[in-house]
Design a protein around this motif. Structure first.
Motif, short mmCIF file in Angstrom:
data_model
loop_
_atom_site.label_atom_id
_atom_site.label_comp_id
_atom_site.label_asym_id
_atom_site.label_seq_id
_atom_site.Cartn_x
_atom_site.Cartn_y
_atom_site.Cartn_z
N LEU A 1 30.58 -48.87 72.56
CA LEU A 1 29.14 -48.81 72.31
C LEU A 1 28.82 -47.74 71.28
O LEU A 1 29.36 -46.62 71.33
CB LEU A 1 28.41 -48.50 73.62
N ASN A 2 27.95 -48.06 70.35
CA ASN A 2 27.47 -47.10 69.36
C ASN A 2 26.98 -45.84 70.08
O ASN A 2 26.15 -45.93 71.00
CB ASN A 2 26.32 -47.74 68.57
N ALA A 20 24.87 -43.78 69.46
CA ALA A 20 23.42 -43.55 69.38
C ALA A 20 22.68 -44.19 70.54
O ALA A 20 21.49 -43.90 70.75
CB ALA A 20 22.88 -44.10 68.06
N TYR A 21 23.36 -45.07 71.31
CA TYR A 21 22.69 -45.82 72.37
C TYR A 21 23.35 -45.55 73.72
O TYR A 21 24.50 -45.11 73.81
CB TYR A 21 22.75 -47.33 72.10
N TRP A 75 34.66 -56.52 72.38
CA TRP A 75 33.79 -55.92 71.38
C TRP A 75 34.07 -56.31 69.94
O TRP A 75 33.22 -56.12 69.06
CB TRP A 75 33.88 -54.39 71.45
#
Length: 249
Positions: free
Chosen positions: A91-92, A94-95, A175
């Motif tokens: 997961l990025n 930023a999130y 992913w």
């Protein structure tokens, strides 16, 4: 070695029922008895993730055999239930799973969890632990990362080109995009996947993407796979999905 396959569901229970009805009709017309493979992302974004999981748990009594692959959204949900501080490395940074772009809050709401904007994460987690049935957690824990036949492999996101199936990393199976979506080499078997939302299913010759964007309000896609031959299912029956073509939905 034929299989029906269904793309990313994302909490869309009405769409899931609709395409299963098409599969039932196709079976009645043709005598087909192929198993059904669900390509993952059962949860998030849509309104009924809890109901989707309950529906899929009943597969053996509703039209089985059914096979359900684990998607990255299903894995993130399961991580949250164990510990809200855990992060899927795919997961990025930023999130978090609770970010509005991921749709985790929609999943919690489907279980009756109260998700007001100012509610502490610890409170969300505590209520989720109370309201998500143990049977759902066990179901998610036991989802496989891939399913294969002699001529096709079914995964959520794709495979790392050049790596044997037995050595594929779970992170890639759930992913992968970079180094996969633009790879045109033959993988020896057809790869049937979802994860990367399109406007309609597409056949690239070496792979088929059945994520038609149900997580964004578009219709759920279902297909029959026979070797490298693919037919989309519709209300009126089968429509060939040929390499290099993207049919209208």
């Amino acid at each position: 070695m034929r299989r029906y396959a269904i793309g990313d569901i994302h909490g869309q229970i009405d769409e899931l029922r609709r395409v299963h009805a098409w599969i039932a009709a196709d079976r009645a017309r043709t005598g087909e008895d192929a198993p059904v493979v669900h390509l993952g992302d059962l949860t998030d974004r849509g309104p009924a993730s809890a109901e989707v999981i309950t529906y899929l748990q009943r597969g053996p009594t509703q039209g089985g055999p059914w096979i359900t692959i684990r998607g990255n959204h299903d894995f993130m949900f399961r991580l949250f239930l164990d510990d809200p501080k855990l992060r899927d490395p795919g997961l990025n940074p930023a999130y978090t799973w609770l970010h509005e772009r991921l749709g985790g809050l929609n999943t919690l709401e489907s279980y009756g969890v109260e998700t007001s904007p100012d509610r502490p994460v610890a409170d969300l987690w505590s209520e989720a632990r109370d309201k998500v049935p143990l049977a759902h957690r066990i179901f998610l824990d036991n989802l496989p990362l891939l399913h294969r036949t002699d001529r096709a492999v079914f995964v959520h996101a794709g495979i790392r080109p050049g790596v044997p199936l037995i050595a594929q990393a779970p992170q890639d199976l759930m992913w992968i995009r970079q180094g996969w979506l633009d790879d045109r080499r033959d993988h020896g078997i057809l790869v049937v996947h979802g994860h990367t939302a399109l406007d309609a299913p597409a056949h690239y010759g070496n792979r088929v993407n059945l994520d038609a964007g149900a997580g964004y309000g578009r219709p759920l896609a279902a297909a029959l796979i026979d070797g490298r031959d693919v037919w989309l299912l519709t209300e009126d029956g089968r429509v060939p999905l040929l390499p290099g073509t993207v049919p209208a939905t």
